[in-house]
Motif scaffolding. Structure first.
Motif, PDB file in Angstrom:
ATOM      1  N   MET A  53      -9.368  -6.707  -4.387  1.00 21.47           N
ATOM      2  CA  MET A  53      -8.652  -5.501  -4.575  1.00 21.47           C
ATOM      3  C   MET A  53      -8.654  -4.361  -4.139  1.00 21.47           C
ATOM      4  O   MET A  53      -8.596  -3.995  -2.920  1.00 21.47           O
ATOM      5  N   VAL A  93      -4.465   6.643  -2.520  1.00 24.08           N
ATOM      6  CA  VAL A  93      -3.934   5.519  -1.762  1.00 24.08           C
ATOM      7  C   VAL A  93      -3.835   4.144  -2.930  1.00 24.08           C
ATOM      8  O   VAL A  93      -4.941   4.652  -3.528  1.00 24.08           O
ATOM      9  N   GLN A  94      -3.127   3.990  -3.290  1.00 21.56           N
ATOM     10  CA  GLN A  94      -2.974   2.733  -3.951  1.00 21.56           C
ATOM     11  C   GLN A  94      -2.456   1.321  -3.659  1.00 21.56           C
ATOM     12  O   GLN A  94      -1.370   1.537  -2.914  1.00 21.56           O
ATOM     13  N   LEU A  95      -2.412   0.306  -4.081  1.00 24.22           N
ATOM     14  CA  LEU A  95      -2.765  -0.815  -3.889  1.00 24.22           C
ATOM     15  C   LEU A  95      -1.859  -1.987  -4.926  1.00 24.22           C
ATOM     16  O   LEU A  95      -2.411  -1.306  -6.142  1.00 24.22           O
ATOM     17  N   THR A 147      -9.357   0.030 -10.671  1.00 25.37           N
ATOM     18  CA  THR A 147      -8.823  -1.261 -10.443  1.00 25.37           C
ATOM     19  C   THR A 147      -8.396  -1.736 -11.731  1.00 25.37           C
ATOM     20  O   THR A 147      -8.514  -1.445 -13.022  1.00 25.37           O
ATOM     21  N   TYR A 155      -2.524  -3.543  -9.620  1.00 24.45           N
ATOM     22  CA  TYR A 155      -2.813  -2.487  -9.191  1.00 24.45           C
ATOM     23  C   TYR A 155      -4.845  -1.695  -8.725  1.00 24.45           C
ATOM     24  O   TYR A 155      -5.244  -1.857  -9.678  1.00 24.45           O
ATOM     25  N   LEU A 214       0.649  -1.392  -0.073  1.00 23.23           N
ATOM     26  CA  LEU A 214      -0.680   0.092   0.228  1.00 23.23           C
ATOM     27  C   LEU A 214       0.971   1.453   0.220  1.00 23.23           C
ATOM     28  O   LEU A 214       1.433   0.956   0.489  1.00 23.23           O
ATOM     29  N   LEU A 217      -8.341  -2.189  -0.960  1.00 24.50           N
ATOM     30  CA  LEU A 217      -8.241  -0.828  -0.667  1.00 24.50           C
ATOM     31  C   LEU A 217      -9.477   0.379  -0.319  1.00 24.50           C
ATOM     32  O   LEU A 217      -9.151   0.867   0.025  1.00 24.50           O
ATOM     33  N   SER A 271      -9.021   0.838   3.309  1.00 21.17           N
ATOM     34  CA  SER A 271      -7.865   1.417   3.933  1.00 21.17           C
ATOM     35  C   SER A 271      -8.275   2.459   3.984  1.00 21.17           C
ATOM     36  O   SER A 271      -7.982   2.849   4.851  1.00 21.17           O
ATOM     37  N   ALA A 272      -8.617   3.412   2.295  1.00 22.16           N
ATOM     38  CA  ALA A 272      -8.502   4.798   2.100  1.00 22.16           C
ATOM     39  C   ALA A 272      -9.748   5.283   3.280  1.00 22.16           C
ATOM     40  O   ALA A 272      -9.941   6.497   3.839  1.00 22.16           O
ATOM     41  N   GLY A 286      -5.813   1.738  -7.418  1.00 20.85           N
ATOM     42  CA  GLY A 286      -5.924   2.979  -6.782  1.00 20.85           C
ATOM     43  C   GLY A 286      -6.518   3.746  -6.536  1.00 20.85           C
ATOM     44  O   GLY A 286      -8.492   4.092  -7.406  1.00 20.85           O
TER      45      GLY A 286
END
Length: 335
Positions: free
Chosen positions: A174, A153-155, A128, A132, A93, A178, A181-182, A134
């Motif tokens: 993903m 935020v990027q995964l 997505t 990746y 991340l 993401l 988390s964001a 984001g």
């Protein structure tokens, strides 16, 4: 650990040890079946639980570890999550910022990696890709994160051993992690009151199709090719105009010659609002009562540097953008 945890017959459900090491932190979690679950602090700045982390593992691990920078770290803050095998990360991340000077397509390049087949994340200013994903955070989060430009935020999930990406299964996992988390990061910073919701359906990556000379990008009357046309393919997002895009590339090639975007997402429209009257490659319209940004461009530094015969099949940039604007305006009732 407490005496209660060490009593015979008790099975450890989950244990976390957090060690703060100067510039960052290491978070450990042991995940096993048991009678009860111990309280857990999270991974990656406290935004993910052990269950969230396990979602992205091709196979379950008993132990996970994350190595992370401080949440406020210039120019970016990184978190690496590992399973039992510490040689290869399960995923990464990153918190960073993207310049206000780049258009929507190049913003997506920065946030979710360059690709013509990436797709928007439902209900969020993000995308997505194959490995990746984001999403942009609210602009008010920039200060708390210490980043310049628009925060995101990027995964990055580098493991391609499973084939679920072809049906969108990997992309959904993903995107869900993401979004979690964001959302938690923005709430912790106090810069958001709304949550990013998990995608209701698996987002399938775009597949190329031949360009229809009479209705390129699925827009009736849009004709960016010189007669007789042919030799080009397109990647077109389905759905509404919130984060719509079309990339035109040579047949059999993933490198776009031209891209066109229509954007109604308020964060992106606000960041890219052009001057009155627009420019030669962008314009702000009102479509169905909604501010709608149209942009056009080329991934190449200079159109004159484009190799091959395929580029010669395209009309001039001015003709393409004028035809694009007219076609979108007719279809979406723009003014």
């Amino acid at each position: 650990m407490s005496n209660r945890m060490n009593r015979p017959g008790r099975v450890l459900a989950a244990a976390l040890i957090v060690a703060v090491l100067g510039a960052g932190a290491i978070v450990f979690a042991v995940v096993r079946g048991g009678e009860e679950a111990a309280p857990q602090s999270g991974f990656c700045w406290g935004t993910l639980s052990a269950a969230d982390v396990a979602t992205l593992s091709p196979k379950p691990h008993e132990r996970y570890e994350s190595y992370e920078d401080p949440v406020r770290n210039t120019p970016s803050s990184d978190c690496r999550v590992y399973g039992d095998d510490l040689k290869h990360a399960e995923f990464y991340l990153k918190i960073s910022g993207v310049s206000d000077d780049v258009n929507v397509w190049r913003t997506a390049d920065e946030v979710a990696a360059e690709s013509p087949f990436r797709v928007p994340i439902s209900g969020a200013p993000g995308w997505t890709n194959k490995t990746y994903a984001g999403v942009l955070l609210p602009p008010s989060c920039a200060r708390g994160l210490g980043v310049s430009g628009r925060p995101y935020v990027q995964l990055n999930r580098e493991d391609e051993r499973e084939s679920g990406w072809q049906e969108g299964e990997s992309q959904k996992r993903m995107a869900d992690v993401l979004m979690t988390s964001a959302t938690n990061l923005a709430k912790r910073l106090g810069c958001a009151t709304t949550s990013y919701s998990p995608a209701a359906e698996a987002p399938r990556l775009l597949a190329p199709r031949p360009v229809d000379p009479a209705q390129a990008c699925g827009l009736p009357g849009f004709a960016p090719l010189k007669p007789p046309g042919g030799g080009l393919q397109e990647y077109v997002t389905p759905g509404d105009l919130r984060l719509w895009s079309c990339a035109i590339a040579p047949t059999g090639d993933e490198h776009a010659l031209r891209y066109l975007t229509v954007t109604q997402d308020p964060i992106l429209v606000g960041a890219h609002r052009p001057a009155a009257g627009g420019h030669g490659d962008e314009v702000l319209l009102t479509c169905g009562g909604t501010p709608t940004l149209l942009q056009f461009g080329s991934p190449f530094t200079s159109p004159g540097a484009e190799p091959g015969v395929a580029a010669e099949a395209l009309r001039s940039d001015a003709e393409i953008f004028a035809g694009f604007r007219d076609a979108v305006s007719r279809q979406a009732h723009c003014r």
